[in-house]
Design an enzyme around this catalytic site. Structure first.
Site, PDB file in Angstrom:
ATOM      1  N   GLY A   1     -49.631  45.201 -34.907  1.00 22.44           N
ATOM      2  CA  GLY A   1     -50.119  44.321 -33.837  1.00 22.44           C
ATOM      3  C   GLY A   1     -51.586  44.560 -33.559  1.00 22.44           C
ATOM      4  O   GLY A   1     -52.044  44.482 -32.418  1.00 22.44           O
ATOM      5  N   ALA A   2     -52.343  44.825 -34.633  1.00 18.93           N
ATOM      6  CA  ALA A   2     -53.753  45.233 -34.471  1.00 18.93           C
ATOM      7  C   ALA A   2     -54.718  44.052 -34.358  1.00 18.93           C
ATOM      8  O   ALA A   2     -55.919  44.253 -34.246  1.00 18.93           O
ATOM      9  CB  ALA A   2     -54.162  46.120 -35.647  1.00 18.93           C
TER      10      ALA A   2
ATOM     11  N   VAL B   1     -43.689  42.993 -39.159  1.00 17.78           N
ATOM     12  CA  VAL B   1     -43.380  44.428 -39.208  1.00 17.78           C
ATOM     13  C   VAL B   1     -41.953  44.758 -38.761  1.00 17.78           C
ATOM     14  O   VAL B   1     -41.570  45.918 -38.739  1.00 17.78           O
ATOM     15  CB  VAL B   1     -44.405  45.280 -38.419  1.00 17.78           C
ATOM     16  CG1 VAL B   1     -45.769  45.229 -39.067  1.00 17.78           C
ATOM     17  CG2 VAL B   1     -44.461  44.896 -36.949  1.00 17.78           C
TER      18      VAL B   1
ATOM     19  N   TYR C   1     -36.792  42.334 -22.811  1.00 17.89           N
ATOM     20  CA  TYR C   1     -38.012  43.135 -22.989  1.00 17.89           C
ATOM     21  C   TYR C   1     -37.789  44.566 -22.493  1.00 17.89           C
ATOM     22  O   TYR C   1     -38.121  45.540 -23.183  1.00 17.89           O
ATOM     23  CB  TYR C   1     -39.151  42.455 -22.220  1.00 17.89           C
ATOM     24  CG  TYR C   1     -40.508  43.085 -22.408  1.00 17.89           C
ATOM     25  CD1 TYR C   1     -41.278  42.798 -23.531  1.00 17.89           C
ATOM     26  CD2 TYR C   1     -41.025  43.955 -21.458  1.00 17.89           C
ATOM     27  CE1 TYR C   1     -42.532  43.365 -23.696  1.00 17.89           C
ATOM     28  CE2 TYR C   1     -42.280  44.522 -21.609  1.00 17.89           C
ATOM     29  CZ  TYR C   1     -43.031  44.226 -22.736  1.00 17.89           C
ATOM     30  OH  TYR C   1     -44.276  44.792 -22.897  1.00 17.89           O
TER      31      TYR C   1
ATOM     32  N   ALA D   1     -34.972  46.177 -22.147  1.00 15.67           N
ATOM     33  CA  ALA D   1     -34.025  46.885 -23.027  1.00 15.67           C
ATOM     34  C   ALA D   1     -34.730  47.348 -24.299  1.00 15.67           C
ATOM     35  O   ALA D   1     -34.533  48.473 -24.763  1.00 15.67           O
ATOM     36  CB  ALA D   1     -32.855  45.971 -23.366  1.00 15.67           C
TER      37      ALA D   1
ATOM     38  N   LYS E   1     -37.930  48.036 -24.692  1.00 20.22           N
ATOM     39  CA  LYS E   1     -38.915  49.084 -24.405  1.00 20.22           C
ATOM     40  C   LYS E   1     -38.241  50.385 -23.985  1.00 20.22           C
ATOM     41  O   LYS E   1     -38.755  51.470 -24.252  1.00 20.22           O
ATOM     42  CB  LYS E   1     -39.890  48.595 -23.326  1.00 20.22           C
ATOM     43  CG  LYS E   1     -40.760  47.427 -23.792  1.00 20.22           C
ATOM     44  CD  LYS E   1     -41.667  47.837 -24.936  1.00 20.22           C
ATOM     45  CE  LYS E   1     -42.618  46.744 -25.375  1.00 20.22           C
ATOM     46  NZ  LYS E   1     -43.493  47.175 -26.476  1.00 20.22           N
TER      47      LYS E   1
HETATM   48  P1  NDP Z   1     -50.679  40.600 -27.652  1.00 16.07           P
HETATM   49  O1  NDP Z   1     -49.744  39.455 -27.596  1.00 16.07           O
HETATM   50  O2  NDP Z   1     -52.072  40.425 -27.205  1.00 16.07           O
HETATM   51  O3  NDP Z   1     -50.707  41.206 -29.153  1.00 16.07           O
HETATM   52  C1  NDP Z   1     -49.514  41.453 -29.839  1.00 16.07           C
HETATM   53  C2  NDP Z   1     -49.824  41.821 -31.274  1.00 16.07           C
HETATM   54  O4  NDP Z   1     -48.575  42.045 -31.967  1.00 16.07           O
HETATM   55  C3  NDP Z   1     -50.564  40.750 -32.022  1.00 16.07           C
HETATM   56  O5  NDP Z   1     -51.514  41.281 -32.893  1.00 16.07           O
HETATM   57  C4  NDP Z   1     -49.435  40.069 -32.815  1.00 16.07           C
HETATM   58  O6  NDP Z   1     -49.999  39.453 -33.953  1.00 16.07           O
HETATM   59  C5  NDP Z   1     -48.575  41.269 -33.159  1.00 16.07           C
HETATM   60  N1  NDP Z   1     -47.204  40.909 -33.536  1.00 16.07           N
HETATM   61  C6  NDP Z   1     -46.297  40.231 -32.794  1.00 16.07           C
HETATM   62  N2  NDP Z   1     -45.171  40.072 -33.486  1.00 16.07           N
HETATM   63  C7  NDP Z   1     -45.353  40.666 -34.700  1.00 16.07           C
HETATM   64  C8  NDP Z   1     -44.547  40.824 -35.849  1.00 16.07           C
HETATM   65  N3  NDP Z   1     -43.309  40.362 -35.914  1.00 16.07           N
HETATM   66  N4  NDP Z   1     -45.072  41.473 -36.927  1.00 16.07           N
HETATM   67  C9  NDP Z   1     -46.342  41.932 -36.889  1.00 16.07           C
HETATM   68  N5  NDP Z   1     -47.144  41.837 -35.822  1.00 16.07           N
HETATM   69  C10 NDP Z   1     -46.652  41.200 -34.734  1.00 16.07           C
HETATM   70  O7  NDP Z   1     -49.956  41.776 -26.829  1.00 16.07           O
HETATM   71  P2  NDP Z   1     -50.544  43.063 -26.075  1.00 16.07           P
HETATM   72  O8  NDP Z   1     -51.736  43.571 -26.751  1.00 16.07           O
HETATM   73  O9  NDP Z   1     -50.562  42.770 -24.645  1.00 16.07           O
HETATM   74  O10 NDP Z   1     -49.313  44.075 -26.301  1.00 16.07           O
HETATM   75  C11 NDP Z   1     -49.295  45.071 -27.304  1.00 16.07           C
HETATM   76  C12 NDP Z   1     -48.097  45.969 -27.048  1.00 16.07           C
HETATM   77  O11 NDP Z   1     -48.203  46.550 -25.746  1.00 16.07           O
HETATM   78  C13 NDP Z   1     -46.761  45.216 -27.058  1.00 16.07           C
HETATM   79  O12 NDP Z   1     -45.760  46.015 -27.638  1.00 16.07           O
HETATM   80  C14 NDP Z   1     -46.477  45.023 -25.581  1.00 16.07           C
HETATM   81  O13 NDP Z   1     -45.110  44.879 -25.327  1.00 16.07           O
HETATM   82  C15 NDP Z   1     -47.032  46.316 -25.013  1.00 16.07           C
HETATM   83  N6  NDP Z   1     -47.341  46.236 -23.605  1.00 16.07           N
HETATM   84  C16 NDP Z   1     -48.257  45.337 -23.118  1.00 16.07           C
HETATM   85  C17 NDP Z   1     -48.525  45.288 -21.765  1.00 16.07           C
HETATM   86  C18 NDP Z   1     -49.494  44.320 -21.171  1.00 16.07           C
HETATM   87  O14 NDP Z   1     -49.591  44.253 -19.940  1.00 16.07           O
HETATM   88  N7  NDP Z   1     -50.251  43.586 -21.955  1.00 16.07           N
HETATM   89  C19 NDP Z   1     -47.848  46.187 -20.829  1.00 16.07           C
HETATM   90  C20 NDP Z   1     -46.923  47.093 -21.431  1.00 16.07           C
HETATM   91  C21 NDP Z   1     -46.689  47.109 -22.766  1.00 16.07           C
HETATM   92  P3  NDP Z   1     -49.351  38.178 -34.706  1.00 16.07           P
HETATM   93  O15 NDP Z   1     -48.800  37.275 -33.644  1.00 16.07           O
HETATM   94  O16 NDP Z   1     -50.487  37.647 -35.472  1.00 16.07           O
HETATM   95  O17 NDP Z   1     -48.280  38.741 -35.589  1.00 16.07           O
END
Ligand code: NDP
Length: 247
Positions: free
Chosen positions: A13-14, A64, A155, A157, A159
């Site tokens: 998710g970079a 992933v 979500y 569950a 996490k």
């Molecule tokens: P974003 O939606 O901004 O980014 C999510 C990233 O995950 C994207 O790069 C997306 O890229 C990637 N991704 C999603 N599904 C897949 C997949 N199946 N395979 C590969 N990559 C995937 O989210 P955030 O940066 O806000 O969140 C990042 C993490 O932090 C998550 O796990 C979220 O649950 C957690 N989190 C976030 C909070 C918040 O307030 N923002 C709070 C607590 C936790 P692409 O769609 O191109 O695949």
């Protein structure tokens, strides 16, 4: 201070948000990066930023949560860098709905992307770490795992599952010098939280003792800390980065 020089980090998710900030922070600390997500264009942008910092970056697209793409990504990374020292399981989604309106697809997709992906990636990457007898695995959970949240049963569950996963794998890998920890962010300003209605935002803000939402960099600093050699004796823990929301 360069503390991760010579190390390679794989971040899922970079492409944006927290994952992007984590990748850049680890690069600033000296690591080379393997960047994973499904949207290549976003990963390419992050890779370009990392290269300007003088670090190497490999763009590896794929879902992933699925075994075949993850195995291909890990093989590609090992061919390029020969080792992976740090794994950050960050990819995540939300599909919110109150329980009675939640569709099975919403439940399954969230569990698959948020929890299964950590299992699939950790299994694939830990093989090399076991041989090397060192490694850092950091799972991005959420304060929602600890508090619960109406409309986010799937979500929460997923996490909370990540926390159980973290502690079990930490026990399995501890004797091989591999640490496994979870970071539980509170509300962080990213695409995931952008569409929060103003009322919900105000409600949340009132419940954060520090009074403001966090930035992706706040989470990235904690991930960098847990990636460093200095934290070799810290494993199986959950670190909240939430402005004091849960204490
Ligand atoms: P974003 O939606 O901004 O980014 C999510 C990233 O995950 C994207 O790069 C997306 O890229 C990637 N991704 C999603 N599904 C897949 C997949 N199946 N395979 C590969 N990559 C995937 O989210 P955030 O940066 O806000 O969140 C990042 C993490 O932090 C998550 O796990 C979220 O649950 C957690 N989190 C976030 C909070 C918040 O307030 N923002 C709070 C607590 C936790 P692409 O769609 O191109 O695949």
């Amino acid at each position: 201070m360069i503390e991760l020089q010579g190390q390679v980090a794989l971040v899922t998710g970079a492409g944006r948000g927290i994952g992007r900030a984590v990748a850049l922070e680890l690069a600033r600390a000296g690591a080379d990066l393997v960047l994973c997500a499904r949207t290549q264009a976003q990963l390419e942008e992050v890779a370009a930023e990392i290269r300007t910092l003088g670090r190497r970056a490999l763009v590896a697209t794929g879902d992933v949560s699925q075994v075949a793409p993850v195995e291909a990504i890990v093989a590609q990374a090992l061919q390029e860098f020969a080792h992976i020292d740090i794994l950050v399981n960050n990819a995540g989604i939300r599909r919110d709905a109150v329980l009675l309106r939640m569709k099975e697809e919403d439940w399954d997709e969230v569990l698959q992307v948020n929890l299964r992906s950590a299992f699939v990636c950790t299994r694939a990457v830990s093989k090399g770490m076991l041989k090397k007898r060192s490694g850092r695995i950091i799972n991005i959970s959420s304060v929602i795992a600890l508090m619960g949240n109406a409309g986010q049963a799937n979500y929460a569950a997923s996490k909370a599952g990540l926390i159980g996963f973290t502690r079990s794998v930490a026990r399995e890998l501890a004797s091989r010098g591999i640490t496994v920890n979870a970071v539980a962010p509170g509300y962080i300003e990213t695409e995931m939280t952008r569409d929060l209605p103003q009322k919900a935002r105000e409600w949340i803000q009132e419940r954060i003792p520090m009074g403001f939402l966090g930035q992706p960099e706040d989470v990235a600093k904690m991930v960098r800390f847990l990636s460093a050699p200095e934290t070799r004796y810290v494993t199986g823990q959950v670190f909240n980065v939430d402005g004091g929301m849960v204490m």
